[in-house]
Design a protein around this motif. Structure first.
Motif, PDB file in Angstrom:
ATOM      1  N   GLY A  34     -22.824   4.697 -47.678  1.00 37.93           N
ATOM      2  CA  GLY A  34     -22.518   3.493 -46.923  1.00 37.93           C
ATOM      3  C   GLY A  34     -23.757   2.648 -46.697  1.00 37.93           C
ATOM      4  O   GLY A  34     -24.748   2.767 -47.418  1.00 37.93           O
ATOM      5  N   ARG A  35     -23.695   1.824 -45.669  1.00 34.39           N
ATOM      6  CA  ARG A  35     -24.817   0.924 -45.379  1.00 34.39           C
ATOM      7  C   ARG A  35     -26.038   1.735 -44.947  1.00 34.39           C
ATOM      8  O   ARG A  35     -25.985   2.508 -44.001  1.00 34.39           O
ATOM      9  N   TYR A  57     -26.966  -0.632 -49.653  1.00 38.06           N
ATOM     10  CA  TYR A  57     -25.968   0.421 -49.511  1.00 38.06           C
ATOM     11  C   TYR A  57     -26.294   1.534 -50.488  1.00 38.06           C
ATOM     12  O   TYR A  57     -26.842   1.289 -51.556  1.00 38.06           O
TER      13      TYR A  57
END
Length: 127
Positions: free
Chosen positions: A90-91, A86
């Motif tokens: 975010g991811r 991450y």
């Protein structure tokens, strides 16, 4: 992943126990490793099978600094049976993909372990 190894974070004592320490302690007392495996105060952080550009083993919960790319910091997580990374957006993707890119000469990118989410939270907060 050939070796099942892990570090453990003690949430009560706010202390990280490395795999080496855990194994050495197991020779002295079986109670310590039993506690780590059974008590919820310990977060078990699995070894990813990868090492950083300096050769340091990478575990879930580790923080990486990427050099040579637009995104600077990554956090390693273990989710749904695999290691993912991450960033502040975010991811990002899988840890394996990050290392594929770092080995590709056209990207000129490398990752170095700079801490973990327990002892170095300020790194991600300031990213």
């Amino acid at each position: 992943m050939n070796n099942l190894k892990f570090n453990a974070w003690d949430s009560e004592e706010k202390k990280m126990f490395t795999w080496i320490y855990i194994i050495q302690s197991a020779w002295r007392t079986t109670g310590f490793i039993h506690d780590i495996l059974t008590k919820t105060r310990y977060d078990k952080l699995l070894f990813s099978g990868f090492t950083d550009s300096k050769g340091d083993e990478l575990y879930a919960g580790d923080l990486l600094e990427g050099k040579g790319a637009g995104i600077k910091y990554f956090e390693i997580r273990y989710e749904e049976g695999g290691f993912v990374v991450y960033n502040n957006l975010g991811r990002w993707g899988t840890l394996a993909r990050l290392f594929e890119i770092s080995k590709d000469d056209k990207y000129s990118f490398e990752c170095t372990r700079i801490g973990n989410i327990y002892e170095n939270k300020e790194i991600l907060e300031n990213a």
